[in-house]
Design a protein around this motif. Structure first.
Motif, PDB file in Angstrom:
ATOM      1  N   ALA A 128     -40.877   7.619 -27.977  1.00  8.77           N
ATOM      2  CA  ALA A 128     -39.850   7.282 -26.973  1.00  8.77           C
ATOM      3  C   ALA A 128     -40.241   7.711 -25.563  1.00  8.77           C
ATOM      4  N   TYR A 129     -39.794   6.940 -24.575  1.00  9.15           N
ATOM      5  CA  TYR A 129     -40.019   7.364 -23.184  1.00  9.15           C
ATOM      6  C   TYR A 129     -39.220   8.638 -22.921  1.00  9.15           C
ATOM      7  N   VAL A 130     -39.742   9.467 -22.029  1.00 11.75           N
ATOM      8  CA  VAL A 130     -39.132  10.793 -21.838  1.00 11.75           C
ATOM      9  C   VAL A 130     -38.686  10.990 -20.398  1.00 11.75           C
ATOM     10  N   PRO A 131     -37.700  11.858 -20.205  1.00  8.24           N
ATOM     11  CA  PRO A 131     -37.313  12.203 -18.829  1.00  8.24           C
ATOM     12  C   PRO A 131     -38.518  12.787 -18.094  1.00  8.24           C
ATOM     13  N   GLY A 132     -38.778  12.260 -16.922  1.00  2.00           N
ATOM     14  CA  GLY A 132     -39.957  12.671 -16.161  1.00  2.00           C
ATOM     15  C   GLY A 132     -41.032  11.596 -16.137  1.00  2.00           C
ATOM     16  N   ASP A 133     -40.972  10.681 -17.094  1.00  2.00           N
ATOM     17  CA  ASP A 133     -41.939   9.571 -17.117  1.00  2.00           C
ATOM     18  C   ASP A 133     -41.860   8.733 -15.853  1.00  2.00           C
ATOM     19  N   VAL A 134     -43.004   8.176 -15.458  1.00  2.00           N
ATOM     20  CA  VAL A 134     -42.995   7.176 -14.391  1.00  2.00           C
ATOM     21  C   VAL A 134     -43.380   5.834 -15.005  1.00  2.00           C
ATOM     22  N   VAL A 135     -42.546   4.849 -14.771  1.00  2.00           N
ATOM     23  CA  VAL A 135     -42.727   3.533 -15.396  1.00  2.00           C
ATOM     24  C   VAL A 135     -43.065   2.508 -14.334  1.00  2.00           C
ATOM     25  N   LYS A 136     -44.076   1.683 -14.628  1.00  2.00           N
ATOM     26  CA  LYS A 136     -44.391   0.576 -13.741  1.00  2.00           C
ATOM     27  C   LYS A 136     -43.624  -0.651 -14.213  1.00  2.00           C
ATOM     28  N   MET A 137     -42.805  -1.179 -13.345  1.00  2.00           N
ATOM     29  CA  MET A 137     -41.897  -2.255 -13.724  1.00  2.00           C
ATOM     30  C   MET A 137     -42.567  -3.626 -13.619  1.00  2.00           C
ATOM     31  N   PHE A 138     -41.898  -4.665 -14.089  1.00  2.00           N
ATOM     32  CA  PHE A 138     -42.418  -6.043 -14.041  1.00  2.00           C
ATOM     33  C   PHE A 138     -42.799  -6.463 -12.622  1.00  2.00           C
ATOM     34  N   ASP A 139     -42.033  -6.014 -11.634  1.00  2.00           N
ATOM     35  CA  ASP A 139     -42.311  -6.423 -10.253  1.00  2.00           C
ATOM     36  C   ASP A 139     -43.389  -5.549  -9.593  1.00  2.00           C
ATOM     37  N   GLY A 140     -43.955  -4.578 -10.345  1.00  2.00           N
ATOM     38  CA  GLY A 140     -45.023  -3.738  -9.820  1.00  2.00           C
ATOM     39  C   GLY A 140     -44.536  -2.429  -9.206  1.00  2.00           C
ATOM     40  N   ALA A 177     -33.607  -4.696 -14.596  1.00  2.00           N
ATOM     41  CA  ALA A 177     -34.484  -4.773 -13.428  1.00  2.00           C
ATOM     42  C   ALA A 177     -35.601  -5.787 -13.671  1.00  2.00           C
ATOM     43  N   ASP A 178     -36.207  -5.726 -14.860  1.00  2.00           N
ATOM     44  CA  ASP A 178     -37.283  -6.675 -15.169  1.00  2.00           C
ATOM     45  C   ASP A 178     -36.751  -8.112 -15.207  1.00  2.00           C
ATOM     46  N   ALA A 179     -35.581  -8.289 -15.792  1.00  2.00           N
ATOM     47  CA  ALA A 179     -35.007  -9.637 -15.873  1.00  2.00           C
ATOM     48  C   ALA A 179     -34.638 -10.156 -14.482  1.00  2.00           C
ATOM     49  N   LEU A 180     -34.103  -9.280 -13.645  1.00  2.00           N
ATOM     50  CA  LEU A 180     -33.737  -9.698 -12.278  1.00  2.00           C
ATOM     51  C   LEU A 180     -34.985 -10.070 -11.480  1.00  2.00           C
ATOM     52  N   ALA A 181     -36.052  -9.310 -11.671  1.00  2.00           N
ATOM     53  CA  ALA A 181     -37.304  -9.639 -10.973  1.00  2.00           C
ATOM     54  C   ALA A 181     -37.868 -10.960 -11.507  1.00  2.00           C
ATOM     55  N   TYR A 182     -37.750 -11.155 -12.807  1.00  2.00           N
ATOM     56  CA  TYR A 182     -38.210 -12.407 -13.433  1.00  2.00           C
ATOM     57  C   TYR A 182     -37.424 -13.598 -12.886  1.00  2.00           C
ATOM     58  N   ALA A 183     -36.155 -13.378 -12.570  1.00  2.00           N
ATOM     59  CA  ALA A 183     -35.288 -14.459 -12.074  1.00  2.00           C
ATOM     60  C   ALA A 183     -35.778 -15.040 -10.749  1.00  2.00           C
ATOM     61  N   LYS A 184     -36.578 -14.269 -10.009  1.00  2.00           N
ATOM     62  CA  LYS A 184     -37.111 -14.777  -8.732  1.00  2.00           C
ATOM     63  C   LYS A 184     -37.916 -16.052  -8.942  1.00  2.00           C
ATOM     64  N   ASN A 185     -38.566 -16.171 -10.106  1.00  2.00           N
ATOM     65  CA  ASN A 185     -39.379 -17.359 -10.422  1.00  2.00           C
ATOM     66  C   ASN A 185     -38.590 -18.655 -10.280  1.00  2.00           C
ATOM     67  N   TYR A 186     -37.285 -18.587 -10.452  1.00  2.00           N
ATOM     68  CA  TYR A 186     -36.465 -19.803 -10.438  1.00  2.00           C
ATOM     69  C   TYR A 186     -35.984 -20.170  -9.043  1.00  2.00           C
ATOM     70  N   LYS A 187     -36.326 -19.365  -8.051  1.00  2.00           N
ATOM     71  CA  LYS A 187     -35.800 -19.553  -6.691  1.00  2.00           C
ATOM     72  C   LYS A 187     -34.303 -19.871  -6.749  1.00  2.00           C
ATOM     73  N   PRO A 188     -33.555 -18.981  -7.365  1.00  2.00           N
ATOM     74  CA  PRO A 188     -32.149 -19.298  -7.682  1.00  2.00           C
ATOM     75  C   PRO A 188     -31.250 -19.366  -6.455  1.00  2.00           C
ATOM     76  N   ASP A 189     -30.217 -20.146  -6.635  1.00  2.00           N
ATOM     77  CA  ASP A 189     -29.141 -20.270  -5.669  1.00  2.00           C
ATOM     78  C   ASP A 189     -28.338 -18.966  -5.657  1.00  2.00           C
ATOM     79  N   LEU A 190     -28.151 -18.438  -6.863  1.00  2.00           N
ATOM     80  CA  LEU A 190     -27.329 -17.246  -7.060  1.00  2.00           C
ATOM     81  C   LEU A 190     -27.689 -16.654  -8.421  1.00  2.00           C
ATOM     82  N   VAL A 191     -27.705 -15.333  -8.492  1.00  2.00           N
ATOM     83  CA  VAL A 191     -27.887 -14.661  -9.773  1.00  2.00           C
ATOM     84  C   VAL A 191     -26.686 -13.762 -10.022  1.00  2.00           C
TER      85      VAL A 191
END
Ligand code: BES
Ligand code: MN
Ligand code: ZN
Length: 466
Positions: free
Chosen positions: A296-308, A325-339
């Motif tokens: 399991a990930y632990v308190p103190g870990d540093v994670v690199k997210m989908f958006d870098g 956060a990863d899903a919201l960053a992924y949503a940029k691919n759609y050039k959405p009107d609104l998320v």
């Protein structure tokens, strides 16, 4: 499964309910003088009386107000009538007003039961509801779709982890797509790894079950929006807190409901597709359970997210924002009107407003917040708008990474939203449904367990956007 219909069921009707706008309208019904007198003396706006007849006959007087408060009163009234009508076929006789529609909706929603796991099933729920009067095919279709989509979401929330793993959630989304008419692609762990969705993968590390990432797409004929609207739903199929373990029993008991946002997204897109709304919608559902397994990930870990970007994890129980956060960053691919994202994200949101509404905040245009508010009132899933001042960002500063995943005790629902904001570059609304997603006891037509909150809200909202 309960269905509204415009045709009389073969086995006949057990109970007729007349909906009157006022008690005096009872004059137009085929009643004895005695019955008429009784109704005139007893029937108050927003109440009902039952006459001893076979088939049973009730006369309900609609609440006076013809606004969203009156519609809610009509749903509550229907709940009372439903309480005395188990296991039977009902007929509602009314003019198809908004109040009458709300009454019918309330009756149906109140009849929900999750009885899958009982070995002896008592079938005491409503069998069918015949709509007589001026209800048309379109009304019927819309009511059925919205009720079925809400039941689907309630079922998903009520399913325990022993059935509803992240992978299974993807399969259930696929099934909904086949049933209601939209496309679903489910990304597996390998694909999620190759996309480097670090937030989702970090949460999944303590689990033995793989994560999933479902992509739903509905594009109605003649879709009016050029750029899609993206709905993102938190799909934590169980939240133990991870190594920052939640105390048991109380705070963990209902954590199968931590995919309530995912259920709302799947339900809302199902309702939109079933009703063939001319709109282009994408649904994104990142899913995993959150467990304290060996890796399991632990308190103190540093994670690199989908958006870098990087995140310092200081509490593994703040897991929802990691995968959203990863899903919201992924949503940029759609050039959405609104998320719009929906999530059982913070206890703080539940503490702030309870089960009486949902918390919303974000960066979208005021016009969209207004539409959301109106949609929320109509569904009676009301919006409590929270501030989104930039000063809250300070609370998320980390000494080692771009952000930390918790902001402290103050303004907990808002700092969660502020964390998510960093992963967006489009107009966006964050909805925290932690308060009403799961109820320990029934609340009128919202049954015990999963409520399906967000389905009717987002369906109304999508409708307001076409
Ligand atoms: N799933 C919970 C939020 C939640 C709590 C939903 C109660 C429904 C009812 C979420 O993952 C969580 O644990 N949030 C933490 C965040 C904190 C560690 C910053 C919370 O609210 O305590
Ligand atoms: Mn948590
Ligand atoms: Zn959670």
């Amino acid at each position: 499964m309960l269905n509204f219909s415009l045709t009389r069921p073969e086995r006949g009707i057990d109970h007729q309910i007349y909906l009157l706008n006022q008690a005096e309208d009872a004059q137009n019904l085929d009643l004895s003088d005695q019955e008429l007198e009784y109704i005139k003396s007893e029937l108050k706006p927003g109440s009902f009386v039952s006459l001893s007849r076979k088939p049973a006959l009730s006369v309900a007087s609609m609440p006076e107000a013809n606004d969203y408060k009156g519609w809610e009163k009509a749903r509550l009234l229907a709940t009372k009538v439903a309480g005395i009508n188990k296991g039977i076929s009902l007929e509602i006789i009314a003019d198809a007003s908004e109040k009458a529609m709300a009454f019918a909706e309330g009756l149906a929603l109140a009849s929900y039961k999750f009885n899958k796991y009982f070995t002896k099933k008592e079938d005491d729920s409503l069998q069918s509801i015949l709509l007589s009067g001026s209800f048309g095919e379109a009304h019927l279709q819309e009511l059925n779709a919205v009720v079925q989509a809400t039941f689907l979401a309630r079922n998903l929330v009520n399913e325990p982890l022993s059935y509803l793993t992240a992978k299974r959630l993807g399969k259930e989304a696929t099934k909904a797509g086949e049933k209601f008419g939209f496309k679903v692609e489910v990304l597996n762990k390998k694909k999620i790894e190759s996309l480097k969705m670090g937030g989702l993968l970090a949460v999944n590390r303590g689990s033995i079950d793989p994560p999933s990432f479902s992509i739903l797409e509905y594009k109605g004929e003649g879709a009016t929006n050029e750029k899609p609207i993206v709905l993102v739903g938190k799909g934590v199929v169980y939240d133990t807190g991870g190594l920052s373990l939640k105390p048991t029993p109380n705070s963990m008991d209902s954590m199968k409901s931590d995919m309530g946002g995912a259920a709302a997204v799947i339900g809302a897109i199902s309702a939109a597709a079933a009703n063939k709304l001319p709109i282009h919608v994408i649904g994104l559902v990142p899913a995993t359970d959150n467990r304290p397994g060996l890796n399991a990930y632990v308190p103190g870990d540093v994670v690199k997210m989908f958006d870098g970007s990087t995140v310092e994890v200081l509490n593994t129980d703040a897991e929802g924002r990691m995968l959203l956060a990863d899903a919201l960053a992924y949503a940029k691919n759609y050039k959405p009107d609104l998320v719009v994202d929906l999530a059982t994200l913070t206890g703080a949101a539940a503490i702030a407003i309870g089960k009486y509404g949902v918390v919303a905040m974000g960066t979208a245009e005021e016009e969209d917040f207004h539409k959301l508010q109106v949609s929320g009132n109509t569904a009676y899933e009301r919006i409590a708008r929270f501030p989104f001042w930039e000063e809250y960002d300070d609370l998320l500063k980390s000494t080692i990474a771009d952000q930390k995943n918790i902001g402290g005790r103050e303004a907990g629902a808002i700092t969660a939203g502020k964390f998510l904001e960093k992963f967006t570059d489009y107009p966006w609304i964050h909805i925290d449904i932690a308060g009403p997603a799961f109820l320990n006891a029934a609340d009128h037509y919202r049954s015990q367990g999963g409520t399906g909150v967000g389905v009717r809200l987002m369906y109304n909202f999508l409708k307001s956007k076409v």
